[in-house]
Design an enzyme around this catalytic site. Structure first.
Site, short mmCIF file in Angstrom:
data_model
loop_
_atom_site.label_atom_id
_atom_site.label_comp_id
_atom_site.label_asym_id
_atom_site.label_seq_id
_atom_site.Cartn_x
_atom_site.Cartn_y
_atom_site.Cartn_z
N LYS A 150 54.37 44.76 57.00
CA LYS A 150 55.34 44.96 58.09
C LYS A 150 54.65 45.34 59.39
O LYS A 150 55.11 44.97 60.46
CB LYS A 150 56.39 46.03 57.71
CG LYS A 150 57.38 45.52 56.68
CD LYS A 150 58.71 46.26 56.73
CE LYS A 150 59.75 45.53 55.88
NZ LYS A 150 61.03 46.18 55.78
N LYS A 232 59.54 35.67 50.96
CA LYS A 232 60.78 35.96 50.22
C LYS A 232 61.98 35.78 51.14
O LYS A 232 61.86 35.89 52.37
CB LYS A 232 60.74 37.35 49.61
CG LYS A 232 60.89 38.49 50.58
CD LYS A 232 61.21 39.79 49.84
CE LYS A 232 61.61 40.86 50.84
NZ LYS A 232 62.34 41.96 50.31
N LYS A 235 66.90 39.61 54.64
CA LYS A 235 68.02 39.82 55.58
C LYS A 235 67.56 39.75 57.01
O LYS A 235 68.28 39.29 57.89
CB LYS A 235 68.62 41.22 55.37
CG LYS A 235 69.51 41.39 54.20
CD LYS A 235 70.13 42.79 54.28
CE LYS A 235 69.81 43.64 53.08
NZ LYS A 235 68.61 44.46 53.18
#
Ligand code: AQP
Length: 369
Positions: A150, A232, A235
């Protein structure tokens, strides 16, 4: 529920048709016996960072529902504190919290059976996080792959992204949870929670059980992005075409499936390693229909991938329509949603307060004899 009933529940869950696609690891059932001295509690959480997609549904929510319906002692947290580790627009976040609550209810999370609550309404999450952070090291946190992933794309890395796994450990330990159903991406965070339990218990005496991860089958634990099958489904992916949301209309679904990245081979064959794009679509098809990937490939032998995408789109649209309608209906009942969240928070606070008082006493914040 005692340990043998819980084990029975797990086997019962495994028998249910839908769970056949998410076989629990054999070792999980033996792990259940090792938590004898602590009452079983299954904890799970989801961030209100957007609408639930098929990855969240199959990798997490459907498994939570099965455990709940099997009689496990379940808690489900809408992790709004976690969601602000990356910037959120306040009005949108409020809407997402309502929509997440409505979607979980529509997916079968039952507030009579599961304690369904909003994380920020229980202040002890942040308090315990601080205590646990003081027992963690910078080196340990910097080592975690999600932090590295991230932060890699960010110029300035918020401290929240760094501390996030400690907050996650606090979420779990606050309720003395014994089992945590997670996707594969979360296993290392669970290991951090286990390490913190060891450190804390060694220093202050038995306070928390060591939580066990319940990890589903590999493919289900990681449905892939429709735009980049190496990633993956997520959202917060900037490209909404990368995911199928439970609120998508049949037209959206058709468009997203048509645009799904596959490869230059036109036959419909299943090989997640060499053909991740089309295999991802087959996995989704399989999860929704109950057919095996082999059956699907056999039935689709006359189709090229372009036409197969339209078949998958139809299967998805048909299967998620009832959930979508339920979400719309529940979203119109604001008072009901408020009541569910308020009552969930009350129940959660009752448990959290007990643990927090024990922690405060053990670390020396209070003088209780
Ligand atoms: N693609 C996926 N396949 C299977 N399971 C998945 N989960 C997430 N993506 C997939 C599982 O969903 C649960 C809730 O996830 P979360 O909201 O805590 O955050 P996440 O794992 O980071 O999910 P997202 O969708 O990628 O959210 P953002 O974009 O906000 O980070 C977890 O159990 C997770 O394993």
């Amino acid at each position: 529920m005692n340990s043998s009933n819980f084990t029975k529940t797990i086997f019962e869950c495994m028998r249910l048709k839908s769970l056949c696609f998410w076989p629990l690891r054999k070792s999980f059932c033996s792990e259940v016996h090792r938590t004898d001295s602590w009452p079983q509690r299954v904890f799970s959480g989801i961030q209100p960072t957007g609408a639930i997609h098929l990855g969240n549904y199959f990798g997490a929510v459907a498994r939570w529902r099965e455990l709940q319906d099997g009689g496990a002692n379940t808690m489900c947290c809408i992790a709004d504190l976690h969601s602000i580790t990356l910037p959120q627009e306040p009005l949108q976040l409020k809407k997402n919290i309502y929509q997440m609550t409505a979607t979980l209810l529509a997916c079968g999370i039952d507030p009579e059976k599961t304690i369904l609550f909003q994380q920020s309404q229980v202040p002890q999450h942040a308090e315990l996080c601080w205590v646990l952070a003081c027992h963690s090291t910078m080196a340990r946190l910097a080592h975690l792959p999600q932090f590295r992933e991230k932060s890699a794309s960010l110029k300035e890395v918020p401290v929240g992204i760094y501390v996030y796994p400690v907050l996650q450990a606090a979420d779990i330990l606050l309720y003395r949870s014994t089992h945590v159903p997670v996707g594969e991406d979360q296993v290392q965070h669970l290991q951090l929670a286990q390490q913190l339990v060891k450190t804390f218990n060694n220093r202050y005496g038995p306070t928390f059980p060591s939580p066990k991860a319940i990890v589903g089958d590999h493919t289900v634990s990681r449905l892939r992005s429709l735009r980049d099958p190496q990633k993956k489904m997520s959202k917060s992916d900037a490209d909404p075409r990368s995911r199928i949301e439970l609120m998508d209309s049949p037209a959206d679904i058709r468009e997203k499936c048509k645009k799904a990245v596959t490869d230059f081979t036109s036959a419909v064959t299943f090989n997640p390693v060499s053909r991740p794009g089309v295999s991802n679509l087959i996995t989704i098809h399989s999860l929704l229909s109950g057919l095996s990937p082999e059956d699907i490939c056999r039935d689709s032998s006359g189709l090229d991938t372009g036409r197969y995408k339209l078949v998958v789109a139809e299967v998805i649209a048909k299967n998620i329509a009832p959930i979508r309608e339920k979400v719309i209906h529940i979203m119109s009942k604001h008072q009901y949603l408020d009541d569910v969240l308020e009552s969930g928070a009350e129940k959660a606070v009752r448990i959290a307060r007990e643990t927090w008082n024990d922690v405060k006493n053990k670390v020396g914040f209070t003088y209780l004899l």
